[in-house]
Design a protein around this motif. Structure first.
Motif, PDB file in Angstrom:
ATOM      1  N   GLN A 260       8.056   0.016  -3.067  1.00 29.83           N
ATOM      2  CA  GLN A 260       8.437  -0.443  -1.708  1.00 29.83           C
ATOM      3  C   GLN A 260       7.388  -1.518  -1.131  1.00 29.83           C
ATOM      4  O   GLN A 260       7.174  -1.562  -0.143  1.00 29.83           O
ATOM      5  CB  GLN A 260       8.310   0.807  -1.015  1.00 29.83           C
ATOM      6  N   GLY A 261       7.307  -2.671  -1.727  1.00 31.07           N
ATOM      7  CA  GLY A 261       6.828  -3.632  -1.421  1.00 31.07           C
ATOM      8  C   GLY A 261       5.197  -3.704  -1.252  1.00 31.07           C
ATOM      9  O   GLY A 261       4.824  -4.437  -0.171  1.00 31.07           O
ATOM     10  N   LYS A 262       4.403  -3.133  -1.801  1.00 33.19           N
ATOM     11  CA  LYS A 262       3.184  -2.854  -1.835  1.00 33.19           C
ATOM     12  C   LYS A 262       2.353  -3.875  -2.455  1.00 33.19           C
ATOM     13  O   LYS A 262       2.934  -4.264  -3.518  1.00 33.19           O
ATOM     14  CB  LYS A 262       2.638  -1.632  -2.242  1.00 33.19           C
ATOM     15  N   PHE A 263       1.265  -4.482  -2.099  1.00 31.91           N
ATOM     16  CA  PHE A 263       0.528  -5.590  -2.499  1.00 31.91           C
ATOM     17  C   PHE A 263      -0.349  -4.644  -3.668  1.00 31.91           C
ATOM     18  O   PHE A 263      -0.989  -3.866  -3.551  1.00 31.91           O
ATOM     19  CB  PHE A 263      -0.446  -6.077  -1.691  1.00 31.91           C
ATOM     20  N   GLN A 264      -0.432  -5.438  -4.922  1.00 34.22           N
ATOM     21  CA  GLN A 264      -1.058  -4.900  -6.054  1.00 34.22           C
ATOM     22  C   GLN A 264      -1.653  -5.942  -6.842  1.00 34.22           C
ATOM     23  O   GLN A 264      -1.238  -7.039  -6.927  1.00 34.22           O
ATOM     24  CB  GLN A 264      -0.100  -4.121  -6.929  1.00 34.22           C
TER      25      GLN A 264
ATOM     26  N   ILE B 191       6.088 -17.372  -6.484  1.00 35.07           N
ATOM     27  CA  ILE B 191       7.151 -16.215  -6.662  1.00 35.07           C
ATOM     28  C   ILE B 191       6.451 -15.152  -5.767  1.00 35.07           C
ATOM     29  O   ILE B 191       7.085 -13.996  -5.725  1.00 35.07           O
ATOM     30  CB  ILE B 191       7.230 -15.960  -7.850  1.00 35.07           C
ATOM     31  N   THR B 192       5.179 -15.063  -5.273  1.00 34.83           N
ATOM     32  CA  THR B 192       4.568 -14.061  -4.771  1.00 34.83           C
ATOM     33  C   THR B 192       3.916 -14.244  -3.306  1.00 34.83           C
ATOM     34  O   THR B 192       3.519 -15.423  -3.042  1.00 34.83           O
ATOM     35  CB  THR B 192       3.376 -13.220  -5.542  1.00 34.83           C
ATOM     36  N   GLU B 193       3.877 -13.130  -2.358  1.00 35.78           N
ATOM     37  CA  GLU B 193       3.043 -13.063  -1.312  1.00 35.78           C
ATOM     38  C   GLU B 193       1.372 -12.831  -1.755  1.00 35.78           C
ATOM     39  O   GLU B 193       1.426 -11.852  -2.664  1.00 35.78           O
ATOM     40  CB  GLU B 193       3.295 -12.398  -0.302  1.00 35.78           C
ATOM     41  N   VAL B 194       0.474 -13.379  -1.259  1.00 37.16           N
ATOM     42  CA  VAL B 194      -0.856 -13.301  -1.948  1.00 37.16           C
ATOM     43  C   VAL B 194      -1.852 -12.808  -0.848  1.00 37.16           C
ATOM     44  O   VAL B 194      -1.711 -13.329   0.187  1.00 37.16           O
ATOM     45  CB  VAL B 194      -1.251 -14.390  -2.541  1.00 37.16           C
TER      46      VAL B 194
ATOM     47  N   ILE C 168      -8.705 -10.023  -0.822  1.00 42.62           N
ATOM     48  CA  ILE C 168      -9.607  -9.297  -0.289  1.00 42.62           C
ATOM     49  C   ILE C 168     -10.822  -9.335  -1.238  1.00 42.62           C
ATOM     50  O   ILE C 168     -11.138  -8.822  -2.174  1.00 42.62           O
ATOM     51  CB  ILE C 168      -9.284  -7.627  -0.294  1.00 42.62           C
ATOM     52  N   GLY C 169     -12.096  -9.816  -0.429  1.00 42.67           N
ATOM     53  CA  GLY C 169     -13.357 -10.196  -1.359  1.00 42.67           C
ATOM     54  C   GLY C 169     -13.014 -11.328  -2.358  1.00 42.67           C
ATOM     55  O   GLY C 169     -12.305 -12.357  -2.203  1.00 42.67           O
ATOM     56  N   SER C 170     -13.439 -10.932  -3.762  1.00 44.15           N
ATOM     57  CA  SER C 170     -13.188 -11.748  -4.927  1.00 44.15           C
ATOM     58  C   SER C 170     -12.032 -11.342  -5.281  1.00 44.15           C
ATOM     59  O   SER C 170     -11.435 -11.725  -6.678  1.00 44.15           O
ATOM     60  CB  SER C 170     -14.275 -11.463  -5.696  1.00 44.15           C
ATOM     61  N   GLN C 171     -10.926 -10.293  -5.037  1.00 43.09           N
ATOM     62  CA  GLN C 171      -9.695  -9.658  -5.825  1.00 43.09           C
ATOM     63  C   GLN C 171      -8.645 -10.188  -4.917  1.00 43.09           C
ATOM     64  O   GLN C 171      -8.453 -10.087  -3.800  1.00 43.09           O
ATOM     65  CB  GLN C 171      -9.729  -8.161  -5.969  1.00 43.09           C
ATOM     66  N   LYS C 172      -7.614 -10.516  -5.732  1.00 40.44           N
ATOM     67  CA  LYS C 172      -6.352 -11.042  -5.088  1.00 40.44           C
ATOM     68  C   LYS C 172      -5.196  -9.846  -5.386  1.00 40.44           C
ATOM     69  O   LYS C 172      -5.192  -9.152  -6.579  1.00 40.44           O
ATOM     70  CB  LYS C 172      -5.746 -12.266  -5.635  1.00 40.44           C
TER      71      LYS C 172
END
Length: 327
Positions: free
Chosen positions: A109-113, A143-146, A149-153
């Motif tokens: 459902q559109g969650k960021f991962q 093709i994505t929203e980014v 958070i810290g060093s992780q995308k």
């Protein structure tokens, strides 16, 4: 090209005859990073399809096979039973990653991962190699929203960005078709009468130019053919639903299938008994024989047949033997 591992008897042969760019056959720096043939999900259908990663999985290649029956190859002093000819061409790994992004967007459902949690497939574990390809991390934002958070995308699928990216792909494909003088659409039959200058100059569709790509009304019917043809080529690498959205995004009307002919009218069946419309007994065999005999009689025979023969003897009676008189 030889496979890396020994295959069991009856399995797919360990060598093929292929046409490939030099980048696909570069010798690896380490033995564990040699080119790899593997099956991944087709981004359009989700079915298993053969691909090739070059040494170190820096680049992805699509593998197409040309196959004819009763064909084999002579390689050195041996006969290669598999007579297919493989064509290896570079492919953008974002198309295959896009399949997993769309799937995750529906399921989560559109969650960021993180990407390594999106591009996962127990049936095709080598799909993780897609993330190792060069420029994937630099181009994934198309093709994505980014979110960072810290060093992780973290990423999630963006249809708006994807349509813009696909539109550029369509424009690049149109430019390649025209630069190679490939005629498409309804004017293929007149290809010998169209000069390359007419195709590439007067009706050029500018790469990345929305106005030139979408202006299909003012003398741009041939440009519309090119855009539609390019859309069809790109649609072989994206899901059907996204292909339809791209068609709308390009401003191309859907092709209407020819109207089906109305079905033939069927005679209504009735439960009532069928009554004959005329007397078919007149066609009985005895009547037919009489009619056939009468049709062969001459006019004199027909007149004689009408004479009253009461008391008359037939001519055969005069030639019969006389009865013996009694004593």
């Amino acid at each position: 090209m030889h496979g890396a591992k020994q295959r069991p008897a009856g399995a797919h042969p360990g060598q093929w005859v292929l046409v490939a760019p030099e980048a696909a056959t570069v010798f690896p720096e380490t033995p564990d990073s040699e080119p790899l043939f593997t099956k991944l999900r087709n981004p359009s259908t989700g079915e298993a399809t053969l691909y090739l990663f070059n040494g170190g999985a820096q680049q992805l290649f699509e593998v197409k096979a040309f196959h004819e029956e009763n064909r084999s190859w002579f390689i050195g002093q041996s006969v290669q039973q598999d007579g297919r000819l493989l064509f290896v061409t570079p492919m953008d790994p974002l198309f295959l990653i896009l399949y997993y992004l769309i799937k995750a967007d529906k399921e989560q459902q559109g969650k960021f991962q993180p990407l390594d949690q999106v591009v996962l497939d127990s049936d095709y574990p080598n799909c993780l190699l897609l993330l190792k390809c060069a420029d994937v991390k630099q181009c994934i934002h198309h093709i994505t929203e980014v979110k960072e958070i810290g060093s992780q995308k973290f990423h999630k699928y963006s249809q708006e960005k994807t349509l813009k990216w696909l539109k550029k792909k369509v424009s690049q494909t149109v430019k390649a078709l025209k630069s190679n003088n490939i005629i498409v659409g309804e004017r293929v039959y007149a290809a010998t009468f169209i000069s390359s200058k007419q195709i590439t100059d007067t009706e050029e569709v500018g790469v990345g130019s929305d106005k030139s790509l979408m202006n299909l009304s003012s003398g741009g019917s041939r440009s519309a053919d090119y855009v539609r043809y390019a859309h069809g080529l790109i649609s072989e690498y994206i899901p059907e639903d996204l292909s339809k959205e791209l068609l709308k995004y390009l401003g191309l009307p859907e092709l209407k299938s020819p109207a089906a002919e109305p079905p033939l009218k069927k005679r209504k069946l009735s439960d009532a008994p069928v009554e004959p419309e005329e007397d078919y007994t007149k066609f009985n065999s005895s009547n037919l024989k009489t009619k056939k005999a009468n049709s062969k009689m001459s006019a004199a025979q027909k007149a004689l047949a009408k004479v009253d023969k009461t008391g008359m003897k037939s001519i055969s009676a005069f030639f019969s033997s006389k009865p013996k008189a009694s004593k």
